[in-house]
Motif scaffolding. Sequence first.
Motif, mmCIF file in Angstrom:
data_model
loop_
_atom_site.group_PDB
_atom_site.id
_atom_site.type_symbol
_atom_site.label_atom_id
_atom_site.label_comp_id
_atom_site.label_asym_id
_atom_site.label_seq_id
_atom_site.Cartn_x
_atom_site.Cartn_y
_atom_site.Cartn_z
ATOM 1 N N ALA A 36 0.820 -1.216 0.000
ATOM 2 C CA ALA A 36 0.000 0.000 0.000
ATOM 3 C C ALA A 36 0.850 1.261 0.000
ATOM 4 O O ALA A 36 0.443 2.290 -0.538
ATOM 5 C CB ALA A 36 -0.942 -0.002 1.211
ATOM 6 N N HIS A 37 2.039 1.186 0.589
ATOM 7 C CA HIS A 37 2.904 2.363 0.634
ATOM 8 C C HIS A 37 3.392 2.756 -0.747
ATOM 9 O O HIS A 37 3.817 3.902 -0.966
ATOM 10 C CB HIS A 37 4.093 2.103 1.555
ATOM 11 N N ALA A 44 9.961 6.887 -15.128
ATOM 12 C CA ALA A 44 11.198 6.829 -14.354
ATOM 13 C C ALA A 44 11.608 5.373 -14.170
ATOM 14 O O ALA A 44 10.775 4.514 -13.894
ATOM 15 C CB ALA A 44 10.992 7.492 -12.990
ATOM 16 N N SER A 45 12.889 5.098 -14.334
ATOM 17 C CA SER A 45 13.383 3.751 -14.091
ATOM 18 C C SER A 45 13.409 3.481 -12.597
ATOM 19 O O SER A 45 13.674 4.381 -11.790
ATOM 20 C CB SER A 45 14.777 3.589 -14.691
ATOM 21 N N VAL A 46 13.131 2.249 -12.225
ATOM 22 C CA VAL A 46 13.011 1.918 -10.804
ATOM 23 C C VAL A 46 13.811 0.678 -10.464
ATOM 24 O O VAL A 46 14.110 -0.160 -11.318
ATOM 25 C CB VAL A 46 11.539 1.700 -10.399
ATOM 26 N N LEU A 47 14.164 0.570 -9.186
ATOM 27 C CA LEU A 47 14.774 -0.634 -8.651
ATOM 28 C C LEU A 47 13.863 -1.157 -7.558
ATOM 29 O O LEU A 47 13.577 -0.454 -6.589
ATOM 30 C CB LEU A 47 16.168 -0.347 -8.119
ATOM 31 N N LEU A 48 13.377 -2.373 -7.722
ATOM 32 C CA LEU A 48 12.480 -3.005 -6.761
ATOM 33 C C LEU A 48 13.316 -3.870 -5.825
ATOM 34 O O LEU A 48 13.950 -4.827 -6.252
ATOM 35 C CB LEU A 48 11.440 -3.853 -7.487
ATOM 36 N N TYR A 49 13.308 -3.512 -4.559
ATOM 37 C CA TYR A 49 14.151 -4.160 -3.563
ATOM 38 C C TYR A 49 13.261 -4.814 -2.518
ATOM 39 O O TYR A 49 12.453 -4.142 -1.877
ATOM 40 C CB TYR A 49 15.078 -3.117 -2.941
ATOM 41 N N GLY A 50 13.377 -6.128 -2.372
ATOM 42 C CA GLY A 50 12.549 -6.813 -1.395
ATOM 43 C C GLY A 50 12.802 -8.300 -1.388
ATOM 44 O O GLY A 50 13.508 -8.835 -2.246
ATOM 45 N N PRO A 51 12.218 -9.008 -0.420
ATOM 46 C CA PRO A 51 12.439 -10.456 -0.311
ATOM 47 C C PRO A 51 11.814 -11.214 -1.467
ATOM 48 O O PRO A 51 10.962 -10.677 -2.189
ATOM 49 C CB PRO A 51 11.759 -10.807 1.027
ATOM 50 N N PRO A 52 12.209 -12.458 -1.669
ATOM 51 C CA PRO A 52 11.630 -13.252 -2.755
ATOM 52 C C PRO A 52 10.129 -13.411 -2.587
ATOM 53 O O PRO A 52 9.608 -13.459 -1.472
ATOM 54 C CB PRO A 52 12.345 -14.608 -2.616
ATOM 55 N N SER A 63 22.055 5.941 -8.841
ATOM 56 C CA SER A 63 21.639 7.353 -8.810
ATOM 57 C C SER A 63 20.603 7.670 -9.878
ATOM 58 O O SER A 63 19.925 8.701 -9.794
ATOM 59 C CB SER A 63 22.866 8.256 -8.988
ATOM 60 N N ARG A 64 20.474 6.808 -10.884
ATOM 61 C CA ARG A 64 19.511 7.029 -11.960
ATOM 62 C C ARG A 64 18.204 6.274 -11.746
ATOM 63 O O ARG A 64 17.304 6.324 -12.583
ATOM 64 C CB ARG A 64 20.130 6.604 -13.303
ATOM 65 N N LEU A 65 18.112 5.546 -10.625
ATOM 66 C CA LEU A 65 16.951 4.703 -10.366
ATOM 67 C C LEU A 65 16.175 5.203 -9.151
ATOM 68 O O LEU A 65 16.759 5.705 -8.187
ATOM 69 C CB LEU A 65 17.383 3.259 -10.122
ATOM 70 N N LEU A 66 14.866 5.040 -9.218
ATOM 71 C CA LEU A 66 14.007 5.290 -8.071
ATOM 72 C C LEU A 66 13.897 3.981 -7.300
ATOM 73 O O LEU A 66 13.370 2.993 -7.817
ATOM 74 C CB LEU A 66 12.627 5.750 -8.542
ATOM 75 N N VAL A 67 14.434 3.937 -6.076
ATOM 76 C CA VAL A 67 14.457 2.704 -5.298
ATOM 77 C C VAL A 67 13.143 2.556 -4.539
ATOM 78 O O VAL A 67 12.757 3.427 -3.755
ATOM 79 C CB VAL A 67 15.634 2.689 -4.307
ATOM 80 N N LEU A 68 12.449 1.438 -4.778
ATOM 81 C CA LEU A 68 11.171 1.145 -4.127
ATOM 82 C C LEU A 68 11.327 -0.158 -3.353
ATOM 83 O O LEU A 68 11.664 -1.192 -3.926
ATOM 84 C CB LEU A 68 10.047 1.011 -5.157
ATOM 85 N N GLN A 69 11.105 -0.102 -2.052
ATOM 86 C CA GLN A 69 11.279 -1.294 -1.222
ATOM 87 C C GLN A 69 9.947 -2.001 -1.029
ATOM 88 O O GLN A 69 8.976 -1.424 -0.540
ATOM 89 C CB GLN A 69 11.873 -0.930 0.141
#
Length: 453
Positions: free
Chosen positions: A48-49, A67-75, A172-178
């Motif tokens: 939801a966040h 925007a390019s993104v990086l998805l960071y999280g558990p499997p 630095s070019r990625l939006l990091v989303l956890q």
Amino acid sequence: MPADDEALFALTTPGAPEATPLAEPVRPNAPLAVRMRPRNLAEVVGQAHLLRPGAPLRRLAEGGEAASVLLYGPPGTGKTTIARLLASVATRHFVALSALSTGVKELREVMNDARRRHDRQGRQTVLFIDEVHRFSKTQQDALLGAVEDRLVLLVAATTENPSFSVVSPLLSRLLVLQLQSLEQEEVRELLRRAVKDERGLDGSVSLSPDAENALVRLAAGDARSALTALEASADGVTDTGATVIDLPAVERAVAETVVRYDRQGDQHYDVISAFIKSIRGSDPDAALHYLARMLVAGEDPRFIARRLVVHASEDVGLADPTALQAAVAAAQTVQLIGMPEARLALAQATVHLAMAPKSNTVIVGIDEAMADVRAGAVGEIPAHLRYGRYTGARELGNAIGYRYPHAASDGVLEQQYPPDDLVGKDYYRPTRHGGERALSDYLIKLRRTVRGE
């Protein structure tokens, strides 16, 4: 796209507009986790966040920005599904690569195809790279130009901390989303939906409350695990001609030891909480009991090791400086050797921490210091402590008057180190427990000398 790619399952966000459904058909005999993969934003539950109105991910999925993104999280938290939803915007083309099987040559071919597609059709390419942390520096650098020019909309996925696994120019070019593991109620809703939905079990079986509770706790926030266990349980039930998935049916379908963990009503966080509180309370026997319950249940030993490392500083601290060493050694053993042998190192660290003298002064000290900084108590760094090895530094007064402690006979001398507003502020206040007794006496002498008291 492999059939077992990650799926994201979460409770429907109220008022969520539907994105364009993905056109790729799903085979009727595909795994349940694949058949129940969300087809649009309205079916996405959890995170939801990231999905609330105005959040970056929602704007991306609705085509509001690129925007390019990086998805960071558990499997199992839905990184592939999110990438596909971003690609579902009508004008985008979706390409998926795995860092395990892709080299620089393949990357360049994708970039060239993306450029031709953009020039000839005006379509942007969504490039999904799974396990991007496995890319070498050269491979990651090969992405920089295309991401910078927005030739591709990069959606990278990783289970590793991106600060350590992704090169700084790309990060630095990625939006990091956890991404976060699903809550228990979200997994519960997922199971109920899968039982009823025509894409899932289509009402052919029902799920008893005990079985549902077991599957929820077994999943530990992983939607794919929950659906895989549900499907295995359903297959076992239908083979016998029954229509109700009860707890024994789940026991037959999955590891019995894991079910016993759930059958006792021990929720994942309840057991780890009891484990840590037993260590904090200096009861090694109770701590070993809860450790055994987790290990027999199939709990991830890396999770247990991480909690021991945290506890070593949070509740033991400098009352026993060797506690952190023992916990880190256990964590390294888990990584190097794995189970079942690593259980010995985990047990050794558990007993060590439980029997160690306790002090929470480390966490109290750093939390107070951070609270002061957040409140604005930063102040000017004293001029004599500033860096002075550059042209013009001394004209600014930097490093002038600094006294070198090693020049003193005992290595300690009077000198101001904190900003003016924090002079005399004590963050570390050692107890009289264990090794901190000696530290407490020594710290009194240190402060008197340094502060000139």
